[in-house]
Enzyme design. Structure first.
Site, PDB file in Angstrom:
ATOM      1  N   ASN A   1       0.785  -1.041   0.051  1.00  0.00           N
ATOM      2  CA  ASN A   1       0.079   0.040  -0.143  1.00  0.00           C
ATOM      3  C   ASN A   1       0.886   1.070   0.015  1.00  0.00           C
ATOM      4  O   ASN A   1       1.452   1.409   1.162  1.00  0.00           O
ATOM      5  CB  ASN A   1      -1.145  -0.170   1.274  1.00  0.00           C
ATOM      6  CG  ASN A   1      -1.564   1.625   1.531  1.00  0.00           C
ATOM      7  OD1 ASN A   1      -1.713   1.979   0.580  1.00  0.00           O
ATOM      8  ND2 ASN A   1      -1.876   1.143   2.375  1.00  0.00           N
ATOM      9  N   TRP A   2       1.513   1.626  -1.081  1.00  0.00           N
ATOM     10  CA  TRP A   2       1.935   3.014  -1.487  1.00  0.00           C
ATOM     11  C   TRP A   2       1.195   4.023  -0.840  1.00  0.00           C
ATOM     12  O   TRP A   2       2.026   5.392  -0.749  1.00  0.00           O
ATOM     13  CB  TRP A   2       2.100   3.163  -2.716  1.00  0.00           C
ATOM     14  CG  TRP A   2       3.047   2.110  -3.062  1.00  0.00           C
ATOM     15  CD1 TRP A   2       3.661   1.221  -1.974  1.00  0.00           C
ATOM     16  CD2 TRP A   2       3.873   2.240  -4.790  1.00  0.00           C
ATOM     17  NE1 TRP A   2       4.237   0.557  -2.874  1.00  0.00           N
ATOM     18  CE2 TRP A   2       4.694   1.105  -3.939  1.00  0.00           C
ATOM     19  CE3 TRP A   2       3.942   2.952  -5.017  1.00  0.00           C
ATOM     20  CZ2 TRP A   2       5.603   0.303  -5.917  1.00  0.00           C
ATOM     21  CZ3 TRP A   2       4.668   2.439  -7.177  1.00  0.00           C
ATOM     22  CH2 TRP A   2       5.282   1.664  -6.894  1.00  0.00           C
ATOM     23  N   LYS A   3      -0.079   4.100  -0.171  1.00  0.00           N
ATOM     24  CA  LYS A   3      -0.603   5.623   0.908  1.00  0.00           C
ATOM     25  C   LYS A   3      -0.428   6.713  -0.176  1.00  0.00           C
ATOM     26  O   LYS A   3      -0.218   6.648  -1.237  1.00  0.00           O
ATOM     27  CB  LYS A   3      -0.021   6.049   1.869  1.00  0.00           C
ATOM     28  CG  LYS A   3      -0.155   4.399   2.657  1.00  0.00           C
ATOM     29  CD  LYS A   3      -0.216   4.248   4.059  1.00  0.00           C
ATOM     30  CE  LYS A   3      -0.259   3.049   4.520  1.00  0.00           C
ATOM     31  NZ  LYS A   3      -0.060   3.701   6.519  1.00  0.00           N
TER      32      LYS A   3
ATOM     33  N   GLU B   1      -6.941   3.950   8.200  1.00  0.00           N
ATOM     34  CA  GLU B   1      -6.676   5.440   8.117  1.00  0.00           C
ATOM     35  C   GLU B   1      -7.954   6.028   7.523  1.00  0.00           C
ATOM     36  O   GLU B   1      -8.740   7.133   6.877  1.00  0.00           O
ATOM     37  CB  GLU B   1      -5.347   6.018   6.979  1.00  0.00           C
ATOM     38  CG  GLU B   1      -4.061   5.577   7.068  1.00  0.00           C
ATOM     39  CD  GLU B   1      -2.902   5.303   6.977  1.00  0.00           C
ATOM     40  OE1 GLU B   1      -3.310   5.782   5.105  1.00  0.00           O
ATOM     41  OE2 GLU B   1      -2.152   4.442   7.375  1.00  0.00           O
TER      42      GLU B   1
ATOM     43  N   GLY C   1       2.487   1.449  10.973  1.00  0.00           N
ATOM     44  CA  GLY C   1       3.083   2.370  10.721  1.00  0.00           C
ATOM     45  C   GLY C   1       3.568   2.668  11.985  1.00  0.00           C
ATOM     46  O   GLY C   1       3.972   3.435  12.187  1.00  0.00           O
TER      47      GLY C   1
ATOM     48  N   SER D   1       3.410  -2.917   9.763  1.00  0.00           N
ATOM     49  CA  SER D   1       4.747  -3.167  10.484  1.00  0.00           C
ATOM     50  C   SER D   1       5.750  -3.947   9.869  1.00  0.00           C
ATOM     51  O   SER D   1       6.152  -5.351  10.749  1.00  0.00           O
ATOM     52  CB  SER D   1       5.135  -2.649  12.132  1.00  0.00           C
ATOM     53  OG  SER D   1       4.698  -1.338  12.109  1.00  0.00           O
TER      54      SER D   1
ATOM     55  N   GLY E   1       5.150   1.045   5.001  1.00  0.00           N
ATOM     56  CA  GLY E   1       6.114   1.572   4.653  1.00  0.00           C
ATOM     57  C   GLY E   1       7.465   0.982   3.596  1.00  0.00           C
ATOM     58  O   GLY E   1       7.703   1.417   2.916  1.00  0.00           O
TER      59      GLY E   1
HETATM   60  C1  PEP Z   1      -0.724  -0.479   5.948  1.00  0.00           C
HETATM   61  O1  PEP Z   1      -1.002   1.020   6.276  1.00  0.00           O
HETATM   62  O2  PEP Z   1      -1.890  -1.149   5.361  1.00  0.00           O
HETATM   63  C2  PEP Z   1       0.310  -1.051   6.846  1.00  0.00           C
HETATM   64  C3  PEP Z   1       0.290  -2.206   7.039  1.00  0.00           C
HETATM   65  O3  PEP Z   1       1.677  -0.349   7.321  1.00  0.00           O
HETATM   66  P1  PEP Z   1       3.066  -0.428   7.990  1.00  0.00           P
HETATM   67  O4  PEP Z   1       3.077  -1.575   7.176  1.00  0.00           O
HETATM   68  O5  PEP Z   1       3.773   1.054   7.581  1.00  0.00           O
HETATM   69  O6  PEP Z   1       2.760  -0.352   9.348  1.00  0.00           O
END
Ligand code: PEP
Length: 251
Positions: free
Chosen positions: A10-12, A98, A174, A214, A236
């Site tokens: 997920n590049w957000k 989010e 995150g 994470s 991330g």
């Molecule tokens: C996400 O946004 O779906 C996510 C799992 O982010 P991260 O890996 O950065 O915790």
């Protein structure tokens, strides 16, 4: 029934069109010999058509990060499932924490968006997860049950046959805090049981349940070794192809 693992990024709200194309091309090159794992990245909607062209005929498939459930109309700022499909998406994230936290997405919306995704021939990746407060108050299973039940309410077995669920504890997104293998094991087993109780054994067995929160190259192997974990949703660590490929090659 064997489920093909899915590793999704997920590049957000990151990367310009040119940056997204360059990173996606790099990832596609790194993935040429990956077999037996589905790979998806979700860039911003603006980058979707560009990235779709860049990764055409490669193992890298595309997802969108959200959709609106109407087909068209006076819905300023929104994008429909058909539009995303036409832009090159095969998957769509629905109800990411989010979206729920900052944009007010509710379980009712998740439900409508899931149906709209399926109607547009997109694979819905429905995201669920408890907050830290929920966990501290021992409400994790209650919250997850409600998110699954309300988020998939009224959907038929046929509609849900491509469903992907992503368990993403909000406190792990995150933050660098990952749920323990025991916590993930317990939740994923619970989710498969709910799918069986509310829908069918067949649906429960075919649904891929991803873990997100994470995930990184160092913890992915342990997480993927959990019986009911069928992949990962990565934020991330998916932004850098050199890092993401090590998650994709988790073995
Ligand atoms: C996400 O946004 O779906 C996510 C799992 O982010 P991260 O890996 O950065 O915790």
């Amino acid at each position: 029934m064997s489920r093909t693992p899915l590793i999704a990024g997920n590049w957000k709200m990151h990367k310009s069109g040119a940056e997204a194309v360059a990173e996606a091309k790099k990832l596609a090159e790194l993935c040429t010999d990956v077999e037996g794992t589905d790979i998806m990245i979700a860039p911003t909607n603006l980058s979707l058509p560009l990235v779709a062209k860049a990764v055409e005929d490669t193992a890298v498939k595309l997802g969108a990060q959200n959709l609106y459930f109407e087909k068209q109309g006076a819905f300023t700022g929104e994008v429909s499932g058909d539009m995303l499909k036409a832009a090159g998406a095969d998957y769509v994230l629905i109800g990411h924490s989010e979206r729920r936290q900052f944009f007010g997405d509710t379980d009712e919306w998740v439900c409508q968006k899931t149906r709209a995704a399926v109607e547009s021939d997109l694979i819905p990746v429905v995201c669920i997860g408890e907050t830290e407060k929920d966990r501290d108050e021992e409400k994790t299973f209650f919250v997850l049950d409600k998110q699954v039940t309300d988020g998939l309410k009224g959907s038929g077995l046929d509609e849900l046959k491509t469903l992907v669920l992503a368990y993403e504890p909000v406190w792990a997104i995150g933050t660098g805090k990952t749920a323990s293998v025991e916590q993930v094991e317990e939740v994923h087993r619970f989710l498969r049981k709910i799918l069986e109780e509310k829908f069918s054994k067949d649906l429960a067995e075919r649904t891929r349940i991803l873990y997100g929160g994470s995930v990184n190259p160092d913890n992915v192997k342990d997480l993927m070794s959990v019986e009911d974990v069928d992949g990962a949703l990565v934020g991330g660590a998916s932004l850098d192809a050199d890092k993401f490929i090590n998650i994709i090659r988790y073995e």
